[in-house]
Design an enzyme around this catalytic site. Structure first.
Site, PDB file in Angstrom:
ATOM      1  N   GLU A   1      49.463  -0.177  -3.942  1.00 23.39           N
ATOM      2  CA  GLU A   1      50.631  -0.294  -3.060  1.00 23.39           C
ATOM      3  C   GLU A   1      50.268   0.384  -1.748  1.00 23.39           C
ATOM      4  O   GLU A   1      50.079   1.609  -1.705  1.00 23.39           O
ATOM      5  CB  GLU A   1      51.840   0.361  -3.736  1.00 23.39           C
ATOM      6  CG  GLU A   1      53.141   0.029  -3.074  1.00 23.39           C
ATOM      7  CD  GLU A   1      53.366  -1.471  -2.960  1.00 23.39           C
ATOM      8  OE1 GLU A   1      53.226  -2.191  -3.972  1.00 23.39           O
ATOM      9  OE2 GLU A   1      53.669  -1.927  -1.850  1.00 23.39           O
ATOM     10  N   SER A   2      50.156  -0.433  -0.692  1.00 20.49           N
ATOM     11  CA  SER A   2      49.625   0.115   0.558  1.00 20.49           C
ATOM     12  C   SER A   2      50.494   1.249   1.100  1.00 20.49           C
ATOM     13  O   SER A   2      49.962   2.219   1.654  1.00 20.49           O
ATOM     14  CB  SER A   2      49.461  -0.989   1.598  1.00 20.49           C
ATOM     15  OG  SER A   2      50.646  -1.707   1.768  1.00 20.49           O
TER      16      SER A   2
ATOM     17  N   CYS B   1      43.151  -6.294  -1.599  1.00 13.51           N
ATOM     18  CA  CYS B   1      44.609  -6.406  -1.704  1.00 13.51           C
ATOM     19  C   CYS B   1      45.306  -5.362  -0.832  1.00 13.51           C
ATOM     20  O   CYS B   1      45.295  -5.505   0.382  1.00 13.51           O
ATOM     21  CB  CYS B   1      45.031  -6.339  -3.169  1.00 13.51           C
ATOM     22  SG  CYS B   1      46.604  -7.172  -3.426  1.00 13.51           S
TER      23      CYS B   1
ATOM     24  N   ARG C   1      52.384  -9.151   3.998  1.00 13.63           N
ATOM     25  CA  ARG C   1      52.375  -8.471   2.689  1.00 13.63           C
ATOM     26  C   ARG C   1      53.158  -9.290   1.678  1.00 13.63           C
ATOM     27  O   ARG C   1      54.152  -9.936   2.018  1.00 13.63           O
ATOM     28  CB  ARG C   1      53.007  -7.082   2.804  1.00 13.63           C
ATOM     29  CG  ARG C   1      52.164  -6.110   3.582  1.00 13.63           C
ATOM     30  CD  ARG C   1      52.799  -4.730   3.604  1.00 13.63           C
ATOM     31  NE  ARG C   1      52.945  -4.187   2.264  1.00 13.63           N
ATOM     32  CZ  ARG C   1      53.808  -3.226   1.934  1.00 13.63           C
ATOM     33  NH1 ARG C   1      54.616  -2.732   2.839  1.00 13.63           N
ATOM     34  NH2 ARG C   1      53.864  -2.787   0.705  1.00 13.63           N
TER      35      ARG C   1
ATOM     36  N   HIS D   1      41.856  -9.446  -6.249  1.00 14.10           N
ATOM     37  CA  HIS D   1      41.273  -8.297  -6.959  1.00 14.10           C
ATOM     38  C   HIS D   1      39.952  -8.679  -7.644  1.00 14.10           C
ATOM     39  O   HIS D   1      39.962  -9.007  -8.836  1.00 14.10           O
ATOM     40  CB  HIS D   1      42.249  -7.826  -8.046  1.00 14.10           C
ATOM     41  CG  HIS D   1      43.432  -7.076  -7.542  1.00 14.10           C
ATOM     42  ND1 HIS D   1      43.480  -5.702  -7.505  1.00 14.10           N
ATOM     43  CD2 HIS D   1      44.616  -7.497  -7.058  1.00 14.10           C
ATOM     44  CE1 HIS D   1      44.645  -5.313  -7.027  1.00 14.10           C
ATOM     45  NE2 HIS D   1      45.353  -6.376  -6.750  1.00 14.10           N
TER      46      HIS D   1
ATOM     47  N   GLU E   1      37.748  -6.835  -8.738  1.00 11.30           N
ATOM     48  CA  GLU E   1      37.395  -5.842  -9.773  1.00 11.30           C
ATOM     49  C   GLU E   1      38.065  -6.145 -11.115  1.00 11.30           C
ATOM     50  O   GLU E   1      37.773  -5.488 -12.106  1.00 11.30           O
ATOM     51  CB  GLU E   1      37.747  -4.426  -9.290  1.00 11.30           C
ATOM     52  CG  GLU E   1      39.226  -4.040  -9.352  1.00 11.30           C
ATOM     53  CD  GLU E   1      40.099  -4.705  -8.294  1.00 11.30           C
ATOM     54  OE1 GLU E   1      39.611  -5.554  -7.518  1.00 11.30           O
ATOM     55  OE2 GLU E   1      41.305  -4.392  -8.266  1.00 11.30           O
TER      56      GLU E   1
HETATM   57  N1  GLN Z   1      51.777  -5.866  -2.204  1.00 14.38           N
HETATM   58  C1  GLN Z   1      50.939  -4.711  -2.153  1.00 14.38           C
HETATM   59  C2  GLN Z   1      50.985  -4.072  -0.771  1.00 14.38           C
HETATM   60  O1  GLN Z   1      51.459  -4.625   0.146  1.00 14.38           O
HETATM   61  C3  GLN Z   1      49.515  -5.057  -2.504  1.00 14.38           C
HETATM   62  C4  GLN Z   1      49.427  -5.511  -3.916  1.00 14.38           C
HETATM   63  C5  GLN Z   1      48.115  -5.237  -4.549  1.00 14.38           C
HETATM   64  O2  GLN Z   1      47.309  -4.466  -4.044  1.00 14.38           O
HETATM   65  N2  GLN Z   1      47.900  -5.834  -5.703  1.00 14.38           N
HETATM   66  O3  GLN Z   1      50.504  -3.008  -0.623  1.00 14.38           O
END
Ligand code: GLN
Length: 181
Positions: free
Chosen positions: A46-47, A77, A98, A162, A164
């Site tokens: 979550e940024s 992400c 986002r 992702h 990973e």
């Molecule tokens: N929606 C998240 C964000 O804006 C990112 C989601 C993720 O890293 N899987 O930070």
């Protein structure tokens, strides 16, 4: 030595991929951990949470300086979000949307073509961002319709998905081979 920013999100999975391809790595939790790094991975998660934790741990200005000075950096992400946002690392000139593909329930997987990879990459998208209005100096490596989902510029590689979370190590290898080494 590759650092994995280890504040929140899919952290251990990146370390596991690096271990699998034989690349030494360590967790980055504070400023001391940034010393002597050859590269950095900013994981998904979550940024907003990662940004708050970076500020709390006095990491934000130090990491921003290192990235802007050329430290090879791979963001996935939420990591792509942070690399793009002008108020964050401001490395990729583009509009970042986002959760651009929708919420958790709209998470999806898709095979993406990369010119640099012989076969498609099976990509896992979880509340993923995408980039639009990508500046001419940013290379779009993969996209879905008109949405850029993998890009590079100079020392920075970013994916909306992702890598990973699958067994496919090719994008981590690509980062190490083309950005770090
Ligand atoms: N929606 C998240 C964000 O804006 C990112 C989601 C993720 O890293 N899987 O930070």
């Amino acid at each position: 030595m590759i650092g994995v920013l280890s504040l929140q999100g899919a952290i251990s999975e990146h370390a596991a991929v690096l271990n699998k391809i034989g690349v030494s790595n360590k967790a980055v939790l504070n400023q001391d951990d940034l010393k002597g790094l050859d590269g950095l991975i900013i994981p998904g998660g979550e940024s907003t949470a990662i940004k708050k934790l970076m500020a709390y741990n006095h990491l934000f200005p130090a990491i921003k300086k290192l990235i802007q000075e050329g430290l090879p950096t791979f963001g996935t992400c939420a990591g792509m979000v942070l690399l793009s946002q002008p108020e964050s690392f401001d490395m990729l000139k583009a509009t970042v949307v986002r959760n651009g593909f929708g919420r958790q329930q709209q998470s999806f997987e898709e095979d993406l073509h990369f010119d640099a990879l012989a076969d498609p990459f099976h990509a896992v998208f979880i509340r993923a961002p995408y980039l639009t209005d990508v500046a001419a100096d940013v290379n779009v490596l993969a996209s879905i319709d008109d949405k850029a989902v993998a890009v590079s510029k100079g020392n920075v590689l970013a994916t909306a998905f992702h890598p990973e979370l699958t067994d496919d190590v090719r994008l981590h290898e690509y980062f190490v081979d083309h950005f770090v080494n």
